[in-house]
Scaffold this active site. Structure first.
Site, short mmCIF file in Angstrom:
data_model
loop_
_atom_site.label_atom_id
_atom_site.label_comp_id
_atom_site.label_asym_id
_atom_site.label_seq_id
_atom_site.Cartn_x
_atom_site.Cartn_y
_atom_site.Cartn_z
CB CYS B 438 -0.88 0.03 1.24
SG CYS B 438 -2.10 -1.23 1.26
CD GLU B 440 2.98 -1.35 3.24
OE1 GLU B 440 2.25 -0.63 2.52
OE2 GLU B 440 2.88 -2.57 3.26
#
Lengths: 262, 844
Positions: B438, B440
């Site tokens: 997502c 990171e």
């Protein structure tokens, strides 16, 4: 010497992230009170200088608040990062901001001192001495020319256009960065001849100036109900996109830079 | 200043056909991998686990059915059916067996499964009893941690049920040297070992396993070469025949020996990407900086005149489509948290080179165009922004945003690079970062980040402060004392901090248990072979082979916690308008409001179980009475309801996070620290540290359903706040105010990522000036040290939905020339005007 941050004025709204009223990302400060009574006005609560009650968004609200330059500046400064990146800044609108000259001028000066670009949206109705005072504090001027015909202007706005036209010429002659805006209103000026007249006027102004044609919309309608006032344009649909293009072409044919919207 | 070719290219009919074929049917579950895996496992019981994994991978590569789909230019499919998924029983299998008959009809991410597949799976499943990572993890976990999970304090379900994923391998290196090159490198390492070395045996087993895997990948590619050749031989269409012959040539050579052309590099990339997802079921296996490692091949071919920009675009588009051909079936609950069949294959463009120069190149623009062409969920397309990012790149990104597909996500180099350095990366490494899953950030092919280690609902420990650690009659949390006896806000806050610390410690226990289980039962030699320093350390990623090791569980609900704490401080302790007892009573009774249908059905189920456990009758009448009482909350008197309404209106008047109010925003900043700072204290079994993320993916909705009423006025069982943004409808001063509030959070400490969603009306992006203002807006947020931003440009459908459900769209600002308004405050007819206008402004 007076502290400009303490000068008081009356506003009715501050709107952030505006991208249609001057260059870049801007914060618009709406000053209360106007000398014109345009039938299509989308901010009818801006017209009276007095605070008033308006029923809007499901709530009864008192419109009009007395504030100091310092208080307004505090809000305007919040978006300074966005102004820097986008070449934006503050725009004074109304009502007619020049009808509170001390407050408006001090606010513009305070913004300049904070490194914020300044702009005004004006009807040009104030006295020339007042307008002249403003020019030194403004980076950009947006001024309305609604109609070249004086009688029509008087009928639809309750004010003649003679001074307004004179002031536009003087502002341009003073070397200000000036853009003319024309609200395109059904039955008032939404025809090729009227727009052409305005465009010709813009072409004749000293220096190079753009014309923005702002299509009539009825987003102010709910506010008229909230103020217990009749809405002159009830049931009239917004300007047709194709029609706007015709008018834009007419303006461009005169030989000026023109666009739809701000 | 660099110049780029940014003229738009039209999408080819081939791409449209590939997409149409891909989405023709419901995705299907296939059993081939599970069968081949089990077959191999049964024959290798006496071998070390690492070698068993390698041999199983080999068996799968050698025998799994292969297929070339119609019109494909880049080939390699993990399943026979488009968008199908394989099964990974070594991680967990019970959930799928239990969902055999419901998985096709469930609401989130349904899959078709044939009776034949069910039968095959039923045949292999008994073998896996007591052999899975999830079973071992359960055995490793402390009972308190298991209890906390049962009570939804946090959910480590992702890695409990599945592989880990969440890494970026060294695509560039493999594309260059091929699997043969990697094999030789490994063999050289092997030859350096002495049989008397203390760790000789483990190293040798690992390195031999790597070699088996490289061999397996080569064999797999060659099977495709043969298939393409066969298909070419019988192909009546000369054009397709030629394409198939090229495909055959590409598959035969590139994966083994490395690529020498752009097309070969594309094929090579794809085999790496898909085979990683055959080896394990981890998601977020992220291609990373595709524009960087593909550009040399693009440039060389363009210079030689053997590639056109059009063909490079078509091949890139083909890869974009292929990324959507991979799929994964999760258990029903996880599917809700990761809704949308997403595998989070995050692909990155732009940013800086490792030397700190601007990295934008022509491939960066081809990537943007590919997302425009395909408009599919994969790849999760990210762009890196730094002070030197060219404006034209931002404008092209803004154009992509304007399409309304929610891509790209924008990332701020100026925050992420120092954040990674604070975690030990060198300057060069940090400049080379990419995004995983997502949001990171990490150093590619050197990191085992365990980035999605758990969802931690920050609202739940707050609930337990009010109940003295009790949840549904069980002591789940600490006994922090009777809340009604707290006389100061500090006492209250301290109780919250203690509950938080306690559950963070349980979370660490749970994650470490799962971590150990993966090391023991599912070390992964294929992926480890492509991540530094596994080969030189001679151990797999799961045993700590990576240069950098982290565990990154993400906390969410910052806005609710901040608003709640601020409301309690203001109303109870500063202004003394309500007592803490009144507050507690209101929360326990959900402010006198009824409960949602779903919540009631859960409560009734529990009540029925209680009754029958006590041997009492459970009749329809009893349940019906309970249902009505809960729905209408008739248990409260009218006077009580009036008092609750008054409290809600008091809460409503307390300032909220998201409105650019310094005092409240600082509260949010400090609330986030309660999670982020505490977490940094802990270590994982791979020798790395814990680092916090602040984002819920889509779990704020299902996990919100498990959360009681909160002191910010949020009702029970409703969604909690999304990402690090303000709670839905609480921000009232437009995008700059909300964004200023969010930038007050300390994003750098949340080095596992923060997520900030914003909604825009397309008119705000109309014309070049609209795009420019939008790009400037992002830059300004990044000047203020924001980390990530992504946008929903609202569609006509959204506006229609806002008209139907105004409560959920209180903060939706619509902007039309010279005027802006909150959409939901406008009259129906004016809303209709704007809805009709949306379509027009869209393409301006």
């Amino acid at each position: 010497m007076h502290n400009i941050l303490e000068t008081k004025g009356r506003i009715f709204d501050i709107q952030r992230y505006s991208i249609h009223d001057g260059p870049g990302i801007r914060t618009i400060v709406f000053l209360k009170g106007c000398a014109l009574r345009c039938r299509w006005c989308c901010n009818p609560e801006s017209q009276s200088f007095e605070p008033q009650n308006m029923f809007f968004g499901g709530k009864n609200e008192l419109v009009g608040e007395d504030v100091t330059v310092g208080e307004v500046l505090k809000t305007v400064q919040k978006d300074i990062f966005y102004y820097r990146r986008s070449g934006g800044g503050v725009t004074l609108s109304g009502g007619e901001a020049m009808l509170q000259p001390d407050f408006a001028n001090d606010l513009l000066e305070a913004c300049h001192m904070a490194g914020i670009n300044t702009c005004i949206e004006t009807t040009g109705i104030a006295k020339w001495e007042v307008i002249e005072r403003f020019l030194g504090n403004l980076d950009y001027v947006l001024m309305d020319i609604k109609h070249m015909n004086n009688e029509k202007h008087l009928e639809y706005t309750k004010q003649p256009n003679t001074k307004i036209i004179e002031h536009a010429i003087k502002i341009a002659a003073a070397g200000a960065d000036l853009t003319i805006r024309t609200p395109v209103i059904p039955g008032f000026n939404d025809n090729v001849e009227d727009i052409e007249d305005i465009a010709k006027f813009v072409k004749l102004l000293p220096g190079e100036h753009h014309l923005h044609l702002l299509p009539y919309h009825r987003l102010g309608e709910d506010k008229y109900a909230g103020l217990n006032r009749d809405y002159f344009y009830k049931g009239i649909p917004p300007m047709d996109t194709e029609r706007m293009k015709v008018l834009l072409d007419a303006a461009k044919r005169v030989g000026i830079e023109a666009q739809i919207g701000g | 200043m660099k110049q780029f070719d940014t003229t738009d290219l039209p999408v080819k009919p081939r791409i449209k056909k590939l997409i149409a074929d891909l989405f023709e049917k419901l995705p299907e579950i296939e059993a081939d991998r599970a069968v081949l895996l089990t077959q191999s496992y049964k024959q290798t019981e006496n071998l070390p686990i690492i070698k068993r994994r390698a041999l199983a991978f080999y068996n799968i590569c050698e025998n799994i059915p292969i297929t070339i789909r119609d019109m494909e230019l880049v080939v390699g499919s993990a399943t026979k059916a488009p968008r199908g998924c394989q099964v990974f029983p070594e991680y967990s299998y019970e959930w799928l067996e239990a969902e055999f008959d419901t998985v096709e009809k469930r609401e989130a991410d349904p899959f078709y499964i044939s009776e034949e597949t069910k039968a095959k799976l039923k045949e292999v499943y008994p073998y896996w009893k007591n052999k899975t990572t999830s079973e071992l993890a359960t055995a490793y976990m402390a009972p308190e941690a298991r209890l906390a999970i049962e009570h939804n304090m946090f959910t480590p379900g992702n890695y409990f049920y599945n592989g880990i994923g969440h890494f970026t391998v060294d695509y560039g290196k493999i594309i260059k040297i091929g699997y043969r090159g990697l094999m030789e490198e490994t063999a050289a390492e092997l030859s350096k070992l002495n049989i008397f070395d203390a760790d000789y045996i483990r190293r040798k087993e690992f390195l031999e396993s790597v070699i088996i895997c490289c061999d397996a990948a080569t064999i797999y590619a060659k099977r495709y070469a043969a298939l393409a050749k066969d298909m070419a031989d019988s192909c009546p269409d000369p054009e397709r025949k030629a394409e198939l012959l090229t495909i055959s040539k590409n598959c035969k050579k590139a994966p083994e020996y490395g690529a020498t052309s752009f097309y070969e590099a594309c094929q090579c990339f794809w085999f790496i990407q898909m085979l990683l997802q055959v080896e394990s079921s981890g998601h977020s296996i992220s291609p990373g900086r595709f524009d960087q490692y593909m550009y040399p091949y693009y440039k060389a071919d363009m210079d030689k005149g053997i590639l056109t920009r059009e063909f490079a675009q078509e091949l890139t588009d083909c890869i974009w489509v292929k990324l959507n051909d991979l799929n994964k079936c999760r258990d029903a609950a996880s599917a809700e948290g990761f809704a949308g069949y997403s595998l989070f294959q995050n692909l990155c463009a732009g940013g800086q080179t490792e030397d700190g120069l601007d990295a934008t190149n022509d491939m960066s623009f081809i990537c943007i165009q590919a997302s425009m062409h395909t408009r599919l969920p994969a790849p999760s397309f990210s762009v890196r922004v730094w002070n030197g990012t060219p404006n034209i790149f931002m404008i092209k990104c803004a154009e992509l945003t304007r399409t309304g597909i929610g891509l790209p996500a924008y990332y701020n180099d100026e925050v992420i690079i120092p954040a990674l350095m604070s975690r030990g990366a060198t300057l060069q490494e940090a400049r080379g970062y990419n995004i995983i899953g997502c949001v990171e950030p990490q150093v590619p092919h050197k990191t085992d980040g365990w980035h999605d280690a758990a969802f931690f609902n920050m609202c739940r420990p707050l609930e337990l402060v009010f109940s003295n650690g009790m949840d549904k009659g069980v002591q789940v949390g600490l006994k922090t004392g009777d809340v009604t006896k707290f006389n100061t806000f500090d006492q209250f806050l301290n109780a919250y901090k203690l509950q938080m610390q306690y559950f963070i410690q349980l979370l660490v226990n749970a994650d470490n248990a799962i971590d150990c289980a993966h090391a023991d039962r599912c070390p992964l030699p294929f992926q480890s072979a492509m991540i530094d320093d596994c080969i030189t350390k001679g151990k797999s990623l799961q045993e700590g082979g990576a240069k950098y090791n982290f565990t990154g569980p993400q906390g969410f609900g910052i806005a609710n916690v901040a608003d709640s704490l601020y409301a309690i401080k203001t109303l109870v302790y500063d202004e003394k308008k309500v007592t803490i007892s009144q507050y507690k009573d209101a929360l326990m009774n959900n402010f006198g409001k009824g409960y949602t249908k779903k919540a009631i059905s859960n409560m009734l189920k529990e009540a029925a179980e209680h009754l029958s456990a006590q041997g009492k009758p459970v009749t329809k009448e009893i349940l019906n009475d309970m249902f009505e009482a809960l729905r209408d909350n008739t248990l409260c008197t009218d006077a009580e309801k009036a008092a609750y309404d008054k409290l809600l209106s008091l809460i409503d008047d307390v300032p909220k996070y998201g409105n650019d109010i310094e005092e409240v925003d600082m509260f949010a900043r400090n609330s986030a620290y309660i999670y982020t700072r505490e977490l940094e204290k802990y270590k994982n079994p791979r020798g790395g540290m814990y680092q916090a993320g602040l984002y819920p993916v889509s779990a704020n909705v299902p996990l919100g359903e498990q959360t009681g009423a909160t002191p910010d006025g949020r009702l029970a069982n409703t969604p909690v706040a999304d990402g690090v943004g303000p709670f839905s409808g609480k921000d009232k001063f437009g995008p700059t105010a909300a964004t200023n509030s969010v930038s007050v959070l300390d994003h750098a400490i949340a080095s596992n990522g923060t997520l900030y969603n914003q909604k825009f009306h397309p008119s705000a992006l109309a014309g070049l000036s609209g795009l420019q203002s939008f790009a400037d807006y992002i830059r300004a947020y990044f000047d203020r040290k924001g980390m990530h931003m992504q946008f929903n440009v609202v569609s006509r459908e959204t506006l229609l939905d806002a008209q139907a459900h105004p409560d959920q769209y209180k903060s939706l600002v619509v902007r039309v020339a010279g005027y802006s308004a909150l959409f939901t405050t406008l009259s129906k007819s004016l809303q209709d005007d704007i809805i009709n206008r949306t379509e027009q402004t869209f393409g301006m």
